[in-house]
Design an enzyme around this catalytic site. Structure first.
Site, PDB file in Angstrom:
ATOM      1  N   ASP A  22       2.533   5.656  -7.018  1.00 27.43           N
ATOM      2  CA  ASP A  22       3.811   5.702  -6.199  1.00 27.43           C
ATOM      3  C   ASP A  22       5.184   5.866  -6.949  1.00 27.43           C
ATOM      4  O   ASP A  22       6.129   6.062  -6.743  1.00 27.43           O
ATOM      5  CB  ASP A  22       3.987   4.485  -5.002  1.00 27.43           C
ATOM      6  CG  ASP A  22       2.923   4.365  -4.154  1.00 27.43           C
ATOM      7  OD1 ASP A  22       2.638   5.421  -3.547  1.00 27.43           O
ATOM      8  OD2 ASP A  22       2.157   3.660  -3.910  1.00 27.43           O
TER       9      ASP A  22
ATOM     10  N   HIS B 223       0.996  -1.216  -0.046  1.00 26.04           N
ATOM     11  CA  HIS B 223       0.047  -0.025  -0.118  1.00 26.04           C
ATOM     12  C   HIS B 223       1.085   1.315  -0.086  1.00 26.04           C
ATOM     13  O   HIS B 223       1.799   1.417  -0.832  1.00 26.04           O
ATOM     14  CB  HIS B 223      -0.777  -0.277   1.101  1.00 26.04           C
ATOM     15  CG  HIS B 223      -1.898   0.661   1.345  1.00 26.04           C
ATOM     16  ND1 HIS B 223      -2.434   1.652   0.429  1.00 26.04           N
ATOM     17  CD2 HIS B 223      -2.929   1.159   2.109  1.00 26.04           C
ATOM     18  CE1 HIS B 223      -3.433   2.378   0.694  1.00 26.04           C
ATOM     19  NE2 HIS B 223      -3.883   2.384   1.868  1.00 26.04           N
TER      20      HIS B 223
ATOM     21  N   HIS C  65      -2.200  -2.429  -9.871  1.00 25.32           N
ATOM     22  CA  HIS C  65      -3.273  -1.730  -8.622  1.00 25.32           C
ATOM     23  C   HIS C  65      -4.432  -2.747  -8.701  1.00 25.32           C
ATOM     24  O   HIS C  65      -4.862  -3.348  -9.817  1.00 25.32           O
ATOM     25  CB  HIS C  65      -3.737  -0.350  -9.390  1.00 25.32           C
ATOM     26  CG  HIS C  65      -4.120   0.428  -8.508  1.00 25.32           C
ATOM     27  ND1 HIS C  65      -5.859   0.352  -8.049  1.00 25.32           N
ATOM     28  CD2 HIS C  65      -3.937   1.416  -7.574  1.00 25.32           C
ATOM     29  CE1 HIS C  65      -5.882   1.054  -7.098  1.00 25.32           C
ATOM     30  NE2 HIS C  65      -4.958   1.671  -6.410  1.00 25.32           N
TER      31      HIS C  65
HETATM   32  N1  COA Z   1       4.853  -6.656 -10.148  1.00 20.70           N
HETATM   33  C1  COA Z   1       4.982  -8.083 -10.904  1.00 20.70           C
HETATM   34  N2  COA Z   1       3.823  -8.916 -10.780  1.00 20.70           N
HETATM   35  C2  COA Z   1       2.542  -8.201 -10.307  1.00 20.70           C
HETATM   36  C3  COA Z   1       2.629  -6.743  -9.857  1.00 20.70           C
HETATM   37  C4  COA Z   1       3.814  -6.290  -9.822  1.00 20.70           C
HETATM   38  N3  COA Z   1       3.838  -4.902  -9.112  1.00 20.70           N
HETATM   39  N4  COA Z   1       1.260  -6.481  -9.514  1.00 20.70           N
HETATM   40  C5  COA Z   1       0.508  -7.500  -9.651  1.00 20.70           C
HETATM   41  N5  COA Z   1       1.520  -8.650 -10.442  1.00 20.70           N
HETATM   42  C6  COA Z   1       1.042 -10.063 -10.727  1.00 20.70           C
HETATM   43  C7  COA Z   1       0.356 -10.605  -9.591  1.00 20.70           C
HETATM   44  O1  COA Z   1       1.461 -11.227  -9.093  1.00 20.70           O
HETATM   45  C8  COA Z   1      -0.597 -11.582 -10.237  1.00 20.70           C
HETATM   46  O2  COA Z   1       0.219 -12.653 -11.075  1.00 20.70           O
HETATM   47  P1  COA Z   1      -0.330 -13.996 -10.938  1.00 20.70           P
HETATM   48  O3  COA Z   1      -1.543 -13.859 -11.784  1.00 20.70           O
HETATM   49  O4  COA Z   1       0.759 -14.823 -11.932  1.00 20.70           O
HETATM   50  O5  COA Z   1      -0.659 -14.426  -9.456  1.00 20.70           O
HETATM   51  C9  COA Z   1      -0.922 -10.710 -11.351  1.00 20.70           C
HETATM   52  O6  COA Z   1       0.075  -9.732 -11.565  1.00 20.70           O
HETATM   53  C10 COA Z   1      -2.347 -10.180 -11.064  1.00 20.70           C
HETATM   54  O7  COA Z   1      -2.444  -9.199 -10.091  1.00 20.70           O
HETATM   55  P2  COA Z   1      -3.618  -8.663  -9.355  1.00 20.70           P
HETATM   56  O8  COA Z   1      -4.517  -9.530  -8.901  1.00 20.70           O
HETATM   57  O9  COA Z   1      -3.851  -7.447 -10.320  1.00 20.70           O
HETATM   58  O10 COA Z   1      -3.007  -7.625  -7.901  1.00 20.70           O
HETATM   59  P3  COA Z   1      -3.845  -7.559  -6.691  1.00 20.70           P
HETATM   60  O11 COA Z   1      -4.836  -6.757  -6.895  1.00 20.70           O
HETATM   61  O12 COA Z   1      -3.900  -8.498  -5.787  1.00 20.70           O
HETATM   62  O13 COA Z   1      -2.557  -6.548  -5.954  1.00 20.70           O
HETATM   63  C11 COA Z   1      -0.946  -4.734  -5.705  1.00 20.70           C
HETATM   64  C12 COA Z   1      -2.521  -5.150  -6.233  1.00 20.70           C
HETATM   65  C13 COA Z   1      -1.141  -3.321  -5.844  1.00 20.70           C
HETATM   66  C14 COA Z   1      -1.019  -5.051  -4.321  1.00 20.70           C
HETATM   67  C15 COA Z   1      -0.039  -5.364  -6.469  1.00 20.70           C
HETATM   68  O14 COA Z   1      -0.038  -4.789  -7.968  1.00 20.70           O
HETATM   69  C16 COA Z   1       1.336  -4.940  -5.992  1.00 20.70           C
HETATM   70  O15 COA Z   1       1.794  -5.757  -5.043  1.00 20.70           O
HETATM   71  N6  COA Z   1       2.050  -4.037  -6.558  1.00 20.70           N
HETATM   72  C17 COA Z   1       3.417  -3.553  -6.075  1.00 20.70           C
HETATM   73  C18 COA Z   1       3.259  -2.819  -4.824  1.00 20.70           C
HETATM   74  C19 COA Z   1       3.052  -1.305  -5.034  1.00 20.70           C
HETATM   75  O16 COA Z   1       3.058  -0.805  -5.923  1.00 20.70           O
HETATM   76  N7  COA Z   1       1.748  -1.102  -4.254  1.00 20.70           N
HETATM   77  C20 COA Z   1       1.148   0.348  -4.380  1.00 20.70           C
HETATM   78  C21 COA Z   1      -0.161  -0.008  -4.702  1.00 20.70           C
HETATM   79  S1  COA Z   1      -1.083   1.642  -5.247  1.00 20.70           S
END
Ligand code: COA
Length: 390
Positions: free
Chosen positions: A326, A236, A275
């Site tokens: 971010d 987050h 996201h």
């Molecule tokens: N880097 C690499 N892979 C990523 C990713 C990232 N930043 N974000 C998502 N993915 C991958 C997931 O691991 C998932 O892979 P899988 O299908 O093989 O398991 C796929 O993309 C779909 O993910 P999704 O369901 O869209 O993610 P989520 O909604 O559960 O999580 C976040 C959302 C923001 C927590 C996630 O994108 C993340 O951890 N981002 C990095 C941290 C970040 O920047 N946070 C700030 C958010 S505003």
């Protein structure tokens, strides 16, 4: 995506359990009149673009709390009340922070902020939600006092006596307090834009945490303390600090591709991308990304942009993922000369406006937030008294 819940396994009220979604993905958990993400991001019906370009944090905080843009008179009085709250941070809180700073100078700034806000609740004897006018007053004091706690903590951990709160808007005063010098007007403008973009985002994890606490009948400061704890996590708000750490770790743009392949192979997420709600890119990242490139062009901070561009291209090609807020926010804060440890705390200062608005909304039309779970533990079994156990 939601899948039907196996009814026989739900822990309670099986008759009403209808669906299970990991991480509550896709679940509508309530109603709000504060913010919408449908098509574009809107605060109280106003599109984010003009609000972000105006970069006026006080205007947006008032809008979120009251539902309407402030008149010029309301804006001036509100700004003055926030500055007064920043100037008059309770000495008992400063004193306690001073002792904590002496004992744990390396503590995370987020932990200090969470503790400071909790202490504010104690000195204000905030023990239960009051009527709406009292909640609005509390929100204003939190909006002013939180940046002052942040600045005081930085002084105390550097052995300096806390300095006075500077004059001017929240964006100017906070930037001045954090950098130690009077900021250039263009720096205040983009810093104000980041505060506006960070101010509110519907049912994100920290806001939902705040609403959950408020839904139990607990007080404003308890709800906000929980929200700060949730924001600290790197998935987050903590992501903005990780973004800069990662950019520093990679080094040059020529290393971008190899570094990303290492992350993919190790199944690590790349901070600043992806996201839960925006699947075609975060509107805030597009806005701030363009402003960031204009800000750093021709400066030393501009070196990071080649690397950032390369990473963006590969993330899109290989993973289909676009940056979130971010990603540019970390680069903007770096270009403004801010230390990494204050990136997420700045997010706290800004999101305080959204959190307090949501707490007031939740209290105004409350039903306790209490979802169900699917039981996945041991099958029913008989208790054996300790007297006859091995
Ligand atoms: N880097 C690499 N892979 C990523 C990713 C990232 N930043 N974000 C998502 N993915 C991958 C997931 O691991 C998932 O892979 P899988 O299908 O093989 O398991 C796929 O993309 C779909 O993910 P999704 O369901 O869209 O993610 P989520 O909604 O559960 O999580 C976040 C959302 C923001 C927590 C996630 O994108 C993340 O951890 N981002 C990095 C941290 C970040 O920047 N946070 C700030 C958010 S505003």
């Amino acid at each position: 995506m939601t899948v039907p819940a196996p009814q026989a396994q739900t822990s309670s009220a099986t008759a009403t359990a209808t669906a299970f979604a990991r991480g509550l993905a896709g679940v509508i958990a309530g109603q709000t009149a504060i913010c919408s993400l449908d098509g574009t991001l809107r605060y109280r019906g106003y599109a984010i673009e003009p609000l972000a370009r105006a970069g006026d944090f006080e205007e947006v905080a008032w809008l979120l709390l009251h539902g309407e843009l402030p008149t010029r008179t309301q804006h001036a009085a509100f700004s003055e009340r926030l500055a007064a709250a920043a100037r008059s941070l309770d000495p008992a809180v400063i004193d306690a922070l001073g002792r904590l700073a002496a004992a744990s100078p390396q503590a995370s700034v987020m932990d200090a902020l969470r503790t400071g806000v909790s202490m504010l609740g104690l000195v204000e004897q905030d023990d239960a939600p009051g009527p709406r006018p009292a909640l609005l007053e509390q929100a204003e004091r939190l909006l002013g006092a939180t940046p002052a706690i942040l600045a005081a903590w930085l002084d105390l951990t550097s052995g300096r006596p806390p300095r006075p709160w500077p004059r001017g808007s929240m964006a100017k005063a906070l930037l001045e307090r954090l950098t130690g010098h009077e900021p250039a007007p263009e720096h205040v403008a983009i810093f104000g834009t980041t505060l506006v973009l960070y101010a509110e985002h519907e049912f994100n994890a920290s806001t939902f945490a705040a609403r959950t606490v408020a839904s139990t009948g607990s007080d404003m400061h308890s709800a906000i303390t929980a929200a700060i704890g949730a924001l600290k996590g790197p998935l987050h708000g903590g992501a903005n600090e990780k973004v800069l750490e990662v950019l520093g770790e990679i080094g040059g743009a020529d290393r971008a591709e190899a570094w990303l392949h290492e992350q993919f192979a190790a199944k690590r997420v790349v901070m600043g991308f992806g996201h839960r709600v925006y699947k075609d890119g975060d509107v805030r990242a597009k806005l701030l990304g363009a402003m960031c490139r204009d800000l750093v062009r021709g400066t030393a901070a501009g070196r990071l942009e080649d690397l950032a561009d390369r990473i963006e291209r590969v993330m899109l090609e290989k993973k289909g993922l676009k940056p979130n807020l971010d990603w540019p926010a970390a680069r903007v804060y770096h270009a403004l000369g801010l230390p990494v440890k204050v990136f997420t705390p700045i997010f706290v200062v800004a999101r305080m406006s959204g959190w307090t608005a949501h707490v007031i909304e939740q209290i105004g039309d409350n039903r306790i937030i209490r979802p169900l779970s699917i039981y996945s533990g041991a099958a029913p079994r008989d208790y054996i008294s300790i007297a006859v156990r091995d």
